[in-house]
Design a protein around this motif. Structure first.
Motif, PDB file in Angstrom:
ATOM      1  N   VAL A 233       0.829  -1.211   0.000  1.00  0.00           N
ATOM      2  CA  VAL A 233       0.000   0.000   0.000  1.00  0.00           C
ATOM      3  C   VAL A 233       0.864   1.264   0.000  1.00  0.00           C
ATOM      4  CG1 VAL A 233      -0.253  -0.088   2.524  1.00  0.00           C
ATOM      5  CG2 VAL A 233      -1.905   1.179   1.183  1.00  0.00           C
ATOM      6  N   TYR A 234       0.477   2.207  -0.875  1.00  0.00           N
ATOM      7  CA  TYR A 234       1.106   3.523  -0.904  1.00  0.00           C
ATOM      8  C   TYR A 234       0.360   4.434   0.077  1.00  0.00           C
ATOM      9  CZ  TYR A 234       3.452   1.861  -5.101  1.00  0.00           C
ATOM     10  OH  TYR A 234       4.211   1.143  -5.975  1.00  0.00           O
ATOM     11  N   ALA A 235       1.017   5.511   0.500  1.00  0.00           N
ATOM     12  CA  ALA A 235       0.460   6.401   1.520  1.00  0.00           C
ATOM     13  C   ALA A 235      -0.922   6.944   1.155  1.00  0.00           C
ATOM     14  CB  ALA A 235       1.425   7.567   1.782  1.00  0.00           C
ATOM     15  N   ASP A 236      -1.177   7.185  -0.123  1.00  0.00           N
ATOM     16  CA  ASP A 236      -2.466   7.742  -0.511  1.00  0.00           C
ATOM     17  C   ASP A 236      -3.592   6.705  -0.514  1.00  0.00           C
ATOM     18  OD1 ASP A 236      -1.685   6.267  -2.735  1.00  0.00           O
ATOM     19  OD2 ASP A 236      -2.201   7.832  -4.186  1.00  0.00           O
ATOM     20  N   SER A 237      -3.260   5.445  -0.226  1.00  0.00           N
ATOM     21  CA  SER A 237      -4.262   4.378  -0.287  1.00  0.00           C
ATOM     22  C   SER A 237      -4.544   3.710   1.059  1.00  0.00           C
ATOM     23  CB  SER A 237      -3.818   3.321  -1.303  1.00  0.00           C
ATOM     24  OG  SER A 237      -3.688   3.887  -2.583  1.00  0.00           O
ATOM     25  N   PHE A 238      -4.094   4.309   2.160  1.00  0.00           N
ATOM     26  CA  PHE A 238      -4.346   3.690   3.467  1.00  0.00           C
ATOM     27  C   PHE A 238      -5.829   3.525   3.787  1.00  0.00           C
ATOM     28  CE2 PHE A 238       0.150   4.550   4.444  1.00  0.00           C
ATOM     29  CZ  PHE A 238       0.489   3.291   4.921  1.00  0.00           C
ATOM     30  N   PRO A 239      -6.694   4.490   3.453  1.00  0.00           N
ATOM     31  CA  PRO A 239      -8.123   4.257   3.732  1.00  0.00           C
ATOM     32  C   PRO A 239      -8.671   3.029   2.984  1.00  0.00           C
ATOM     33  CG  PRO A 239      -7.730   6.593   3.396  1.00  0.00           C
ATOM     34  CD  PRO A 239      -6.453   5.869   3.018  1.00  0.00           C
ATOM     35  N   LEU A 240      -8.272   2.853   1.741  1.00  0.00           N
ATOM     36  CA  LEU A 240      -8.709   1.675   0.991  1.00  0.00           C
ATOM     37  C   LEU A 240      -8.118   0.400   1.595  1.00  0.00           C
ATOM     38  CD1 LEU A 240     -10.061   0.138  -1.285  1.00  0.00           C
ATOM     39  CD2 LEU A 240      -8.121   0.771  -2.764  1.00  0.00           C
ATOM     40  N   TYR A 241      -6.838   0.449   1.970  1.00  0.00           N
ATOM     41  CA  TYR A 241      -6.214  -0.706   2.627  1.00  0.00           C
ATOM     42  C   TYR A 241      -7.023  -1.128   3.854  1.00  0.00           C
ATOM     43  CZ  TYR A 241      -3.392  -3.141   6.016  1.00  0.00           C
ATOM     44  OH  TYR A 241      -2.969  -4.030   6.970  1.00  0.00           O
ATOM     45  N   ARG A 242      -7.410  -0.163   4.685  1.00  0.00           N
ATOM     46  CA  ARG A 242      -8.160  -0.484   5.909  1.00  0.00           C
ATOM     47  C   ARG A 242      -9.505  -1.140   5.584  1.00  0.00           C
ATOM     48  NH1 ARG A 242      -5.450   4.213   7.653  1.00  0.00           N
ATOM     49  NH2 ARG A 242      -7.146   5.580   7.011  1.00  0.00           N
ATOM     50  N   ARG A 243     -10.180  -0.675   4.522  1.00  0.00           N
ATOM     51  CA  ARG A 243     -11.463  -1.285   4.136  1.00  0.00           C
ATOM     52  C   ARG A 243     -11.263  -2.722   3.667  1.00  0.00           C
ATOM     53  NH1 ARG A 243     -13.899   2.102  -0.151  1.00  0.00           N
ATOM     54  NH2 ARG A 243     -15.642   0.678   0.046  1.00  0.00           N
ATOM     55  N   LEU A 244     -10.245  -2.962   2.851  1.00  0.00           N
ATOM     56  CA  LEU A 244      -9.976  -4.327   2.380  1.00  0.00           C
ATOM     57  C   LEU A 244      -9.537  -5.222   3.541  1.00  0.00           C
ATOM     58  CD1 LEU A 244      -8.083  -3.512  -0.939  1.00  0.00           C
ATOM     59  CD2 LEU A 244     -10.510  -4.144  -0.661  1.00  0.00           C
ATOM     60  N   ARG A 245      -8.676  -4.675   4.408  1.00  0.00           N
ATOM     61  CA  ARG A 245      -8.222  -5.423   5.587  1.00  0.00           C
ATOM     62  C   ARG A 245      -9.413  -5.806   6.459  1.00  0.00           C
ATOM     63  NH1 ARG A 245      -6.001  -1.683   9.856  1.00  0.00           N
ATOM     64  NH2 ARG A 245      -8.259  -1.376   9.911  1.00  0.00           N
ATOM     65  N   ASP A 246     -10.318  -4.863   6.702  1.00  0.00           N
ATOM     66  CA  ASP A 246     -11.483  -5.147   7.542  1.00  0.00           C
ATOM     67  C   ASP A 246     -12.361  -6.223   6.914  1.00  0.00           C
ATOM     68  OD1 ASP A 246     -10.498  -3.227   9.256  1.00  0.00           O
ATOM     69  OD2 ASP A 246     -12.011  -1.717   8.742  1.00  0.00           O
ATOM     70  N   TYR A 247     -12.551  -6.153   5.600  1.00  0.00           N
ATOM     71  CA  TYR A 247     -13.337  -7.186   4.903  1.00  0.00           C
ATOM     72  C   TYR A 247     -12.698  -8.558   5.123  1.00  0.00           C
ATOM     73  CZ  TYR A 247     -15.488  -9.939   1.235  1.00  0.00           C
ATOM     74  OH  TYR A 247     -16.167 -10.926   0.568  1.00  0.00           O
ATOM     75  N   LEU A 248     -11.375  -8.627   4.978  1.00  0.00           N
ATOM     76  CA  LEU A 248     -10.665  -9.901   5.150  1.00  0.00           C
ATOM     77  C   LEU A 248     -10.689 -10.363   6.606  1.00  0.00           C
ATOM     78  CD1 LEU A 248      -7.772  -9.059   2.725  1.00  0.00           C
ATOM     79  CD2 LEU A 248      -9.479 -10.873   2.382  1.00  0.00           C
ATOM     80  N   HIS A 249     -10.511  -9.435   7.553  1.00  0.00           N
ATOM     81  CA  HIS A 249     -10.572  -9.802   8.975  1.00  0.00           C
ATOM     82  C   HIS A 249     -11.939 -10.378   9.345  1.00  0.00           C
ATOM     83  CE1 HIS A 249      -7.030  -7.227  10.657  1.00  0.00           C
ATOM     84  NE2 HIS A 249      -6.619  -8.311  10.042  1.00  0.00           N
ATOM     85  N   GLU A 250     -13.003  -9.820   8.776  1.00  0.00           N
ATOM     86  CA  GLU A 250     -14.352 -10.339   9.051  1.00  0.00           C
ATOM     87  C   GLU A 250     -14.489 -11.796   8.611  1.00  0.00           C
ATOM     88  OE1 GLU A 250     -16.961  -7.650   7.026  1.00  0.00           O
ATOM     89  OE2 GLU A 250     -16.535  -6.012   8.420  1.00  0.00           O
ATOM     90  N   ARG A 251     -13.622 -12.228   7.714  1.00  0.00           N
ATOM     91  CA  ARG A 251     -13.627 -13.609   7.213  1.00  0.00           C
ATOM     92  C   ARG A 251     -12.487 -14.425   7.807  1.00  0.00           C
ATOM     93  NH1 ARG A 251     -16.209 -10.148   4.945  1.00  0.00           N
ATOM     94  NH2 ARG A 251     -18.020 -10.547   3.657  1.00  0.00           N
ATOM     95  N   ASP A 252     -11.895 -13.914   8.888  1.00  0.00           N
ATOM     96  CA  ASP A 252     -10.862 -14.599   9.677  1.00  0.00           C
ATOM     97  C   ASP A 252      -9.516 -14.762   8.976  1.00  0.00           C
ATOM     98  OD1 ASP A 252     -12.528 -14.897  11.920  1.00  0.00           O
ATOM     99  OD2 ASP A 252     -13.446 -16.682  11.030  1.00  0.00           O
ATOM    100  N   PHE A 253      -9.208 -13.900   8.005  1.00  0.00           N
ATOM    101  CA  PHE A 253      -7.889 -13.935   7.372  1.00  0.00           C
ATOM    102  C   PHE A 253      -6.878 -13.172   8.208  1.00  0.00           C
ATOM    103  CE2 PHE A 253     -10.422 -14.834   3.611  1.00  0.00           C
ATOM    104  CZ  PHE A 253      -9.650 -15.803   2.972  1.00  0.00           C
ATOM    105  N   VAL A 254      -5.648 -13.647   8.211  1.00  0.00           N
ATOM    106  CA  VAL A 254      -4.520 -12.887   8.729  1.00  0.00           C
ATOM    107  C   VAL A 254      -4.103 -11.962   7.589  1.00  0.00           C
ATOM    108  CG1 VAL A 254      -2.126 -13.011   9.484  1.00  0.00           C
ATOM    109  CG2 VAL A 254      -3.768 -14.709  10.284  1.00  0.00           C
ATOM    110  N   VAL A 255      -3.980 -10.660   7.889  1.00  0.00           N
ATOM    111  CA  VAL A 255      -3.665  -9.671   6.856  1.00  0.00           C
ATOM    112  C   VAL A 255      -2.434  -8.885   7.275  1.00  0.00           C
ATOM    113  CG1 VAL A 255      -4.499  -7.670   5.557  1.00  0.00           C
ATOM    114  CG2 VAL A 255      -6.110  -9.457   6.275  1.00  0.00           C
ATOM    115  N   ALA A 256      -1.508  -8.726   6.348  1.00  0.00           N
ATOM    116  CA  ALA A 256      -0.324  -7.898   6.574  1.00  0.00           C
ATOM    117  C   ALA A 256      -0.350  -6.743   5.590  1.00  0.00           C
ATOM    118  CB  ALA A 256       0.948  -8.716   6.376  1.00  0.00           C
TER     119      ALA A 256
END
Length: 106
Positions: A61-84
């Motif tokens: 993730v680039y600095a201008d995309s952190f909000p999008l990263y957080r949305r994708l991370r949250d989607y994956l966390h809701e499905r029990d994925f480990v996300v880095a």
């Protein structure tokens, strides 16, 4: 006996490495955040068919995309994925090698 990965071979004048780098072939690629999280998106077609018990997801993730990263991370966390998340400086290519650091969960 073989030399360690990346080490010069005996009597050779070169070294080698195993890795990869994402090299975009056109500027119009991927999906927007809204499109990626929609049913039947390319993103969802992939991640909805992965097993979180055996899969860790790394997102560069680039600095201008952190909000999008957080949305994708949250989607994956809701499905029990480990996300880095791997923050990148502007213009830095996305890539990896066997000599890099492991992502969380690997």
């Amino acid at each position: 006996m073989d030399a360690a990965v990346g080490a010069p071979l005996p009597d050779a004048h070169f070294s080698y490495s195993i890795g990869w780098m994402a090299d975009p072939i056109n500027g119009d690629r991927g999906e927007t955040g809204e499109a990626a999280l929609a049913a039947n998106s390319d993103f969802r077609k992939v991640v909805d068919n992965l097993d979180p018990k055996v899969t860790a997801v790394t997102i560069w993730v680039y600095a201008d995309s952190f909000p999008l990263y957080r949305r994708l991370r949250d989607y994956l966390h809701e499905r029990d994925f480990v996300v880095a998340g791997r923050p990148l400086l502007e213009g830095m290519p996305i890539g990896s090698s066997r000599h890099g650091t492991a992502s969380r969960g690997q």
